[in-house]
Design a protein around this motif. Structure first.
Motif, PDB file in Angstrom:
ATOM      1  N   LYS A 164      -9.351  72.056  36.153  1.00  0.00           N
ATOM      2  CA  LYS A 164     -10.102  73.214  36.612  1.00  0.00           C
ATOM      3  C   LYS A 164      -9.355  74.503  36.282  1.00  0.00           C
ATOM      4  O   LYS A 164      -8.155  74.634  36.531  1.00  0.00           O
ATOM      5  N   ASN A 165     -10.049  75.450  35.691  1.00  0.00           N
ATOM      6  CA  ASN A 165      -9.546  76.802  35.394  1.00  0.00           C
ATOM      7  C   ASN A 165      -8.461  76.862  34.314  1.00  0.00           C
ATOM      8  O   ASN A 165      -7.841  77.902  34.123  1.00  0.00           O
ATOM      9  N   ILE A 166      -8.203  75.756  33.626  1.00  0.00           N
ATOM     10  CA  ILE A 166      -7.251  75.764  32.497  1.00  0.00           C
ATOM     11  C   ILE A 166      -7.916  75.049  31.318  1.00  0.00           C
ATOM     12  O   ILE A 166      -8.436  73.945  31.483  1.00  0.00           O
ATOM     13  N   ILE A 167      -7.902  75.673  30.157  1.00  0.00           N
ATOM     14  CA  ILE A 167      -8.471  75.007  28.975  1.00  0.00           C
ATOM     15  C   ILE A 167      -7.400  74.099  28.370  1.00  0.00           C
ATOM     16  O   ILE A 167      -6.393  74.569  27.827  1.00  0.00           O
ATOM     17  N   LEU A 168      -7.637  72.815  28.480  1.00  0.00           N
ATOM     18  CA  LEU A 168      -6.743  71.792  27.936  1.00  0.00           C
ATOM     19  C   LEU A 168      -7.295  71.319  26.598  1.00  0.00           C
ATOM     20  O   LEU A 168      -8.464  70.967  26.496  1.00  0.00           O
ATOM     21  N   CYS A 169      -6.472  71.340  25.573  1.00  0.00           N
ATOM     22  CA  CYS A 169      -6.868  70.854  24.245  1.00  0.00           C
ATOM     23  C   CYS A 169      -6.108  69.563  23.967  1.00  0.00           C
ATOM     24  O   CYS A 169      -4.871  69.566  23.973  1.00  0.00           O
ATOM     25  N   GLY A 170      -6.822  68.484  23.721  1.00  0.00           N
ATOM     26  CA  GLY A 170      -6.138  67.200  23.595  1.00  0.00           C
ATOM     27  C   GLY A 170      -6.735  66.281  22.558  1.00  0.00           C
ATOM     28  O   GLY A 170      -7.724  66.601  21.897  1.00  0.00           O
ATOM     29  N   LYS A 171      -6.111  65.130  22.404  1.00  0.00           N
ATOM     30  CA  LYS A 171      -6.628  64.085  21.520  1.00  0.00           C
ATOM     31  C   LYS A 171      -6.133  62.737  22.022  1.00  0.00           C
ATOM     32  O   LYS A 171      -4.933  62.540  22.232  1.00  0.00           O
TER      33      LYS A 171
END
Length: 430
Positions: free
Chosen positions: A375-382
């Motif tokens: 919530k409220n943090i843009i997480l970029c993952g794979k």
């Protein structure tokens, strides 16, 4: 002697062991019975930590009874304490990561992209560092050594694993850099990639045509096998194609020790072209080694290499050598090699579609890690799922956050954990 107020970061700190005869001959500082660093910070920074010995020369009679100081103590010297070191580790993050990895085998490495500082370095299973202090040290060491789960083995630095689908990001970047695809180039999955004599790399049945961003979101094997083959087709020989690909991959610190400040490590496995030339007697192409397109085959990485690879993506093309010491008492700066900005061979603009794809892995409607949103943090993952011929597949997740001005890049590897979304992704987001 050592005392550990936190029963954590054992593999980071390392431990002391009694010096052997070879050590006493090579370094006159040591005598039989002395202790020296064996692993971790203890070994890497031993000369700073050990300080200097003091000496007191006493006068004795023929019965070895003390008769006072020799020449009034004019040759006596005081011991000098070793330097204080401040590590880069965030102890709360380290402790939390160790709790999350309890009863699992694997590793977590987190790096601050803007500095290369290692925020946590977890190898599981671990052990209480106080076990290797005092009279019970030798006995406890033997017990740990015989443990079938190898708690003394530092998986974060020495464990080598297939990166699985996380490596699709690197192949996507190389394809963009070399003009094989654009971010909107579309291909049809058709339930897998077919090649050779009825050979096939399987994939989930993706109904629609997919572009690069979508292929990252849904982790489409077919897309990346196709662009890997197309990349090779741009060259007049497999040798030249592979050498070009190899050069790009190596620029991400893969296949090397990266010269961090630990004494141990593993450079993983990134074979050179002559390896395949010998293996296949000069007759091979992209399809012969198509597993490399999806992070399988001969390719092996350490968790710290995976975390560094993620930091490069977070920084849009560069990294600082990962390191474990932040400050040394009495010195203004750490080693200058940790201040050098090291660039990958991929231009910064090509990271943008890859990062958008990584965002959709977590927040897209079909993202493979949509169960790991923050919530409220843009997480970029794979996510990644690496095939394991000896049992259940390995669960993998790499990520950075936030999307802009990232503070943390992480790699999580859970041996025999199944799908990347099952264990590694939730642990990574937590």
């Amino acid at each position: 002697m050592r005392n550990y107020p936190y029963k954590t970061a054992t593999h980071v700190l390392g431990y002391l062991g009694e010096v052997d005869e070879k050590k006493t001959k090579n370094d006159k500082y040591y005598i039989k019975g002395d202790l020296a660093g064996v692993s971790g910070i203890e070994a890497a920074y031993e000369k700073l930590l050990r300080g200097k010995k003091g000496m007191s020369i006493k006068l004795v009679d023929v019965h070895n009874r003390e008769q006072g100081k020799f020449q009034n103590g004019q040759f006596d010297t005081l011991p000098i304490t070793g330097n204080q070191l401040i590590s880069t580790i965030n102890v709360q993050l380290q402790s939390y990561g160790e709790q999350l990895m309890k009863n699992k085998v694997g590793a977590i490495v987190a790096i601050e992209p803007s500095s290369g500082e290692i925020l946590c370095l977890i190898s599981s299973p671990t052990f209480d560092p106080n076990l290797l202090v005092g009279r019970e040290r030798s006995k406890n060491y033997i017990t740990l050594l015989k443990n079938k789960n190898k708690p003394l083995f530092n998986r974060a630095l020495q464990g080598v694993y297939p990166p699985g689908s996380t490596f699709k990001l690197i192949n996507g970047l190389i394809a963009l850099q070399e003009g094989v695809v654009k971010h909107n180039t579309i291909l049809r999955c058709n339930n897998g990639y077919e090649y050779g004599n009825n050979k096939k790399v399987g994939c989930h049945p993706h109904k629609d045509y997919v572009n690069l961003i979508k292929s990252i979101e849904i982790s489409c094997n077919t897309y990346f096998c196709n662009i890997y083959n197309q990349y090779f087709n741009q060259f007049n020989s497999s040798l030249k194609a592979y050498d070009s690909w190899y050069s790009h991959v190596a620029s991400f610190g893969i296949g090397s020790f990266m010269n961090n400040d630990f004494l141990i490590g593993n450079k993983g496995k990134l074979p050179k072209s002559n390896y395949f030339n010998t293996l296949y007697r000069g007759s091979w192409n992209a399809n012969t080694i198509i597993s490399m397109a999806i992070g399988q085959g001969e390719l092996l990485l350490t968790p710290i290499q995976m975390a560094n690879m993620t930091a490069i993506i977070a920084n849009r093309g560069y990294y600082y050598t990962p390191h474990i010491i932040k400050k040394i008492e009495g010195e203004n700066e750490i080693d200058s090699i940790f201040k050098i900005k090291r660039f990958s061979s991929i231009h910064s603009q090509y990271f943008i579609p890859i990062i958008i794809g990584m965002e959709k892995v977590v927040y897209g409607s079909h993202g493979t890690a949509k169960n790991s949103q923050i919530k409220n943090i843009i997480l970029c993952g794979k996510t990644g799922t690496a095939e394991n011929p000896h049992g259940e597949d390995h669960s993998i997740f790499i990520a950075f956050a936030p999307k802009y001005n990232p503070k943390i890049a992480i790699a999580v590897y859970v041996e025999n954990g199944g799908w990347g979304s099952t264990w590694a992704a939730p642990i990574g987001s937590l």
